[in-house]
Motif scaffolding. Structure first.
Motif, short mmCIF file in Angstrom:
data_model
loop_
_atom_site.label_atom_id
_atom_site.label_comp_id
_atom_site.label_asym_id
_atom_site.label_seq_id
_atom_site.Cartn_x
_atom_site.Cartn_y
_atom_site.Cartn_z
N GLY A 192 -6.19 3.57 -5.03
CA GLY A 192 -5.97 3.61 -3.60
C GLY A 192 -7.23 3.65 -2.76
O GLY A 192 -7.19 3.26 -1.58
N ASP A 209 -4.79 2.72 7.16
CA ASP A 209 -4.61 1.81 6.02
C ASP A 209 -5.67 0.71 6.06
O ASP A 209 -5.58 -0.23 6.85
CB ASP A 209 -3.21 1.20 6.06
N THR A 263 -1.44 -0.76 -4.23
CA THR A 263 -2.64 0.08 -4.24
C THR A 263 -2.21 1.54 -4.11
O THR A 263 -1.31 1.87 -3.35
CB THR A 263 -3.60 -0.27 -3.08
N ASN A 287 -6.62 -0.77 3.01
CA ASN A 287 -6.38 -1.62 1.84
C ASN A 287 -5.59 -2.88 2.16
O ASN A 287 -5.87 -3.95 1.62
CB ASN A 287 -5.64 -0.83 0.75
N THR A 288 -4.60 -2.78 3.04
CA THR A 288 -3.78 -3.95 3.33
C THR A 288 -4.62 -5.06 3.96
O THR A 288 -4.55 -6.21 3.54
CB THR A 288 -2.61 -3.58 4.25
N SER A 344 0.86 -1.18 0.00
CA SER A 344 0.00 0.00 0.00
C SER A 344 0.89 1.23 0.00
O SER A 344 1.95 1.25 0.65
CB SER A 344 -0.92 0.01 1.22
N VAL A 377 3.66 -0.01 4.64
CA VAL A 377 3.17 1.07 3.79
C VAL A 377 4.34 1.86 3.23
O VAL A 377 5.27 2.23 3.96
CB VAL A 377 2.23 2.00 4.59
#
Length: 437
Positions: free
Chosen positions: A310, A215, A262, A217-218, A196, A237
């Motif tokens: 993202g 965060d 991302t 997305n992870t 990410s 990240v």
């Protein structure tokens, strides 16, 4: 450059399909108990017959072949019983041996008569089996072979028990155990390095600084990838620093089968992935889809690379539309969402030139005598509406060229949480007429 959804689906599939690092990887040998949900790497032959010997299908009496002369009823002397797990003595003509379900058929026996068809319809007590003379049983006429499971009638020794590519569930693993196998060769997990990016992103569990976001997305993509059967190697990240990102990608080599990032691929001034990979073969393009339009695809040092937007909803929609079905095809694991028609409960407007993927709540109406369910849209089309995504159980597809859709119109939905196996990705941009009637 702008691609259609279908064109990008095929591009992602092609990228993963020809990943030699995964295709050439040696099988893993696993104990049966740990192989559930994995894919068989090679054909497996059974080393034994199933069943391994002729055995009784019922609790009953084993009858000698010489006594099956058609006369009725049969009055036979009671022989010693045959319990399961014992090797019986040969059966003599004129005798019937009490036999239990699954027990080995004695030599000379040609049929089994179920206990409920005998007179008396229960076995003698244990003490009456000790050679006592005159103990007889009345049996109806039996046909040769009745209620006998023949050796190899389920599976013969040397024949294929399971073919390569089989998804291993309880039934398949139970079969291998019945064949006497303790381990199984499986395809290795597809290995993904997940990154990410963004200066604004920080780890959950820390104190949120001004202008920063946690965060999502992870966690979102790690769990989605693992659900799809992949092994995820998480990277910390990466800040909006092209040199830092290039350093993170330098020594990957054959350690992973896919690099997935991302963020950092759009048209902004600080698109770190775009800057870091400016001189690579990675292509940055737009897909005619909302959300999830910006996409990146290519290779880095021979390793397949995908870049997702993202915003969390864009990232998950990209995963569902492009990566999950491609992973399913390459690995043999279920990768296609169950696709059903559903009636919209409200009017909706979709961009003419884009395939819009909305989030919704699907309600099955089949129990009410209706052949088609309903879907209610949750939240708007925005790519930041993670709460609406979390409350959804379906992705709602409004293909390019749809425009205005009135309430009651059937649309294609993918049911989140339900997967099926399939050789090719689904193409919701072109649902069949039959699916929407």
């Amino acid at each position: 450059m702008t691609r259609s959804v279908e064109e990008h689906q095929q591009a992602v599939l092609g990228l993963l399909r020809y990943s030699s690092a995964f295709a050439d990887a040696a099988p893993e040998i696993l104990p049966l108990a740990t192989a559930r949900g994995r894919v068989l790497a090679e054909d497996l032959l059974s080393p034994v017959n199933l069943p391994p010997f002729d055995n009784s299908q019922m609790d009953g009496y084993a009858v000698h072949g010489d006594d099956l002369d058609g006369s009725a009823p049969l009055y036979l002397a009671v022989a010693p019983p045959v319990p399961a797990g014992a090797e019986p003595v040969a059966l003599e003509p004129g005798h019937a041996a009490p036999i239990m379900t699954g027990a080995m058929i004695p030599e000379g026996a040609a049929a089994v008569v179920p206990i409920e068809n005998a007179v008396p319809s229960q076995f003698p007590t244990t003490g009456q089996y000790c050679g006592e003379e005159g103990l007889t049983v009345e049996l109806p006429v039996a046909q040769a072979g009745s209620f006998i499971r023949r050796a190899g009638s389920d599976l013969e020794a040397g024949s294929v028990a399971l073919v390569a590519g089989t998804l291993l569930g309880p039934s398949q693993l139970g079969l291998l155990a019945a064949c006497g196998l303790a381990t199984v060769p499986v395809r290795p997990r597809f290995r993904v390095l997940l990154l990410s990016t963004g200066d604004e992103v920080q780890e959950p569990g820390t104190e949120l600084a001004p202008g920063r976001i946690f965060d999502a997305n992870t966690t979102l993509l790690t769990t989605a990838l693992e659900e799809a059967g992949a092994h995820v190697q998480r990277h910390s990240v990466v800040a909006d620093n092209p040199e830092e990102l290039r350093g993170a990608l330098q020594n990957i080599g054959g350690q992973v089968n896919l690099i997935l990032s991302t963020g950092g691929i759009s048209q902004g001034a600080y698109e770190v992935v775009k800057q870091a990979l400016a001189d690579s073969s990675v292509e940055f393009l737009s897909v005619a889809m909302q959300p999830g339009g910006p996409q990146a695809i290519g290779t880095i040092n021979g390793v397949p690379f995908l870049g997702f937007p993202g915003n969390p909803v864009s990232a998950l929609v990209s995963f569902e539309m492009f990566l999950r079905p491609a992973l399913g095809t390459v690995t043999g694991l279920p990768g296609n969402r169950v696709c059903l028609p559903a009636r919209l409960t409200e009017d909706v407007q979709s961009p003419e030139g884009k395939h819009q993927v909305r989030r919704g709540l699907y309600t099955d109406r089949s129990g009410q005598g209706e052949g088609i369910g309903d879907v209610t849209l949750l939240g708007g089309p925005g790519s930041h509406l993670l709460h609406a995504l979390a409350a959804s159980n379906a992705l709602v597809h409004l293909p390019a060229g749809t425009g205005t859709v009135e309430a009651g119109t059937p649309v294609a939905v993918w049911l989140l949480g339900e997967l099926r196996q399939g050789a090719q990705p689904l193409h919701p941009g072109n649902p069949t007429r039959e699916a929407l009637t």
